[in-house]
Design a protein around this motif. Structure first.
Motif, short mmCIF file in Angstrom:
data_model
loop_
_atom_site.label_atom_id
_atom_site.label_comp_id
_atom_site.label_asym_id
_atom_site.label_seq_id
_atom_site.Cartn_x
_atom_site.Cartn_y
_atom_site.Cartn_z
N GLY A 198 0.86 -1.19 0.00
CA GLY A 198 0.00 0.00 0.00
C GLY A 198 0.88 1.23 0.00
N GLU A 243 -3.61 -6.25 -5.42
CA GLU A 243 -4.25 -6.20 -4.10
C GLU A 243 -3.29 -6.79 -3.05
N SER A 244 -3.16 -6.10 -1.93
CA SER A 244 -2.14 -6.46 -0.92
C SER A 244 -2.31 -7.87 -0.35
N GLU A 294 0.42 -1.53 -4.76
CA GLU A 294 -0.60 -0.48 -4.63
C GLU A 294 -1.72 -0.81 -5.62
N PHE A 297 1.26 9.94 4.26
CA PHE A 297 0.12 9.95 5.20
C PHE A 297 0.60 10.24 6.62
N ARG A 300 -1.94 6.34 -8.17
CA ARG A 300 -0.79 6.26 -7.25
C ARG A 300 0.31 5.38 -7.84
N LEU A 324 2.59 0.64 6.13
CA LEU A 324 2.68 1.99 6.68
C LEU A 324 1.39 2.76 6.46
N CYS A 325 0.78 3.14 7.56
CA CYS A 325 -0.51 3.84 7.52
C CYS A 325 -1.52 3.09 6.65
N THR A 337 6.37 8.82 5.82
CA THR A 337 5.51 8.62 4.64
C THR A 337 4.59 9.83 4.45
C1 LIG Z 1 -3.63 5.44 3.94
S1 LIG Z 1 -2.76 5.13 2.44
C2 LIG Z 1 -1.05 5.04 2.97
C3 LIG Z 1 -0.09 5.22 1.84
C4 LIG Z 1 1.39 5.18 2.25
N1 LIG Z 1 1.74 3.90 2.80
C5 LIG Z 1 1.66 6.28 3.22
O1 LIG Z 1 1.85 5.97 4.41
O2 LIG Z 1 1.70 7.45 2.80
C6 LIG Z 1 -3.13 3.42 2.15
C7 LIG Z 1 -2.71 3.01 0.77
O3 LIG Z 1 -2.92 1.62 0.64
C8 LIG Z 1 -3.60 1.37 -0.58
N2 LIG Z 1 -4.41 0.16 -0.36
C9 LIG Z 1 -5.42 0.02 0.52
N3 LIG Z 1 -5.89 -1.23 0.49
C10 LIG Z 1 -5.16 -1.87 -0.44
C11 LIG Z 1 -5.19 -3.20 -0.94
N4 LIG Z 1 -6.06 -4.09 -0.46
N5 LIG Z 1 -4.32 -3.53 -1.89
C12 LIG Z 1 -3.41 -2.63 -2.38
N6 LIG Z 1 -3.35 -1.36 -1.94
C13 LIG Z 1 -4.22 -0.98 -0.99
C14 LIG Z 1 -4.45 2.59 -0.81
O4 LIG Z 1 -4.80 2.74 -2.17
C15 LIG Z 1 -3.53 3.69 -0.32
O5 LIG Z 1 -2.67 4.17 -1.32
#
Ligand SMILES: C[S@@+](CC[C@H](N)C(=O)[O-])C[C@H]1O[C@@H](n2cnc3c(N)ncnc32)[C@H](O)[C@@H]1O
Length: 199
Positions: A32, A82-83, A55, A178, A60, A102-103, A176
């Motif tokens: 993510g 997807e994560s 991601e 966020f 992004r 992270l976040c 990061t």
């Molecule tokens: C709150 S943001 C944090 C981004 C970065 N890690 C930061 O700390 O700045 C969460 C990120 O995870 C991605 N994300 C959320 N669920 C996800 C998933 N199931 N698979 C891939 N990416 C995901 C979102 O699109 C977003 O960019």
């Protein structure tokens, strides 16, 4: 090698060398990774390690790919996937030296708590599968309940994961995007770190 990594087969476990050519180098995953600020910061600081961002949001992913290209980082790539699936099924077995979460999206409603990655057995099983012996899982979140869930989940697997200290400034670790936003409005960031002791 392009910044964008597309798995050769989405239904087969990856080989370490599918992602980067030299399997002897440590591989770190930013799950993510958002706009890729942390990913590219780490890759620039650690040219001796490889970094893969994961991601799902196209904008992004594109932004991260542009950052990697602009900074000429041969040791960073980004994958749009997807994560949970990536960790549970795709990443190479015993191939990851550190996984950074992270976040993550906090899923604050009680009825959605099961969607938190750290509450999913498949994710935790996957984490134990992909980390190298002694490999690390690092989490940062501003969300108290998410942090508590993570501590409980990992504590329930104490035979697999051992919690490590993570004092401030213990090692290079960029803030990061966020995290910066949360700090700017006075939120507290929780952090914790574990080492795989048994798969
Ligand atoms: C709150 S943001 C944090 C981004 C970065 N890690 C930061 O700390 O700045 C969460 C990120 O995870 C991605 N994300 C959320 N669920 C996800 C998933 N199931 N698979 C891939 N990416 C995901 C979102 O699109 C977003 O960019």
């Amino acid at each position: 090698m392009t910044p964008l990594f597309v798995p050769p087969d989405h239904f087969r476990e990856l080989q370490r060398t599918d992602i980067f050519p030299d399997a002897s180098r440590p591989l770190e995953i930013d799950l993510g990774c958002g706009d890729g600020t942390f990913l590219t910061g780490m890759a620039a600081h650690h040219p001796e390690r490889d970094f893969l961002g994961v991601e799902r949001m196209l904008g992004r992913v594109s932004k991260t790919a542009r950052k990697i290209a602009a900074q000429h980082l041969p040791n960073a790539r980004i994958m749009r996937l997807e994560s949970a699936y990536t960790v549970a099924w795709l990443l190479p077995r015993a191939g990851v030296s550190r996984l950074h979460l992270l976040c993550p999206d906090p899923w604050p409603k009680k009825k959605h708590a099961a969607r938190r990655l750290v509450n999913q057995a498949e994710f935790l099983d996957g984490l134990a599968r992909i980390l190298v012996p002694g490999g690390e899982f690092l989490l940062k979140t501003d969300d108290g309940p998410y942090f508590e869930d993570t501590l409980l989940s990992l504590a329930s697997r104490a035979h697999q994961f051992e919690r490590l200290d993570w004092p401030a400034n213990a090692f290079f670790y960029p803030t990061t995007d966020f995290e910066r936003s949360w700090l700017d409005i006075g939120r507290v960031i929780h952090r914790a770190r574990w080492r795989l002791v048994a798969p």
